[in-house]
Motif scaffolding. Sequence first.
Motif: not given
Length: 204
Positions: A130-131, A154-157, A189-197
């Motif tokens: 996270v850091s 944001i990193a934690s999320a 799925e992870v890449s898609y949600i990360t891009e949304l964030i």
Amino acid sequence: MGNRYKRVIKKGEIIAAARRCFAKHGFARTTVEDIARVVGIKAGSLYHYYDSKETIFREVIIGEGKEMLGWLKGEVTKEKTAKKKVLRYIRARLEHFRSMTNLLDVSIQVVVEVAPLVDKLYREYLDQEVSFLAGIINSGIKDGSFLPCNGLRIASAILTMSESVKYKAFRMADTLSASEVDYSAVDKEVSYITELILAGVAND
């Protein structure tokens, strides 16, 4: 050479042997006797250093975790923008996990059962991740790629989401082997949600 130093050396030999055995036979099929045989000692002697195969496995995971963090940080340097660095990091950590489960031939049941043994260690590594990820996001804020935001949150999320998607895939898998989970679907799925964030904080 003192007894304490000899003990450290022997424990290192045991962990190295265990890693080879897990890679060759898988966690479930590897026995303490197998590991002891590779080291060149009797199984009874091995118990003077580790009380169970699970404890040895935990030590293997510790070593893998340290290597993973170093490798991931190296992967990030291959990208130039903060967004690409974050995406590279998230995808690379999933690839490392997939490679590790393939190497050790770990079953999903083992992944679930060993979790309590490495829970504290997992939290420590996650805090470090996270850091590090927050540092990338904060650099993006400084260069204008991202809007002002709380980089740590944001990193934690992102990391919490990534872990949730991965373990959801484990729970829903039709296979008992972690190496046979559909990681391509998890990656998408992870890449898609990360891009949304990241889109939510992008300074377009």
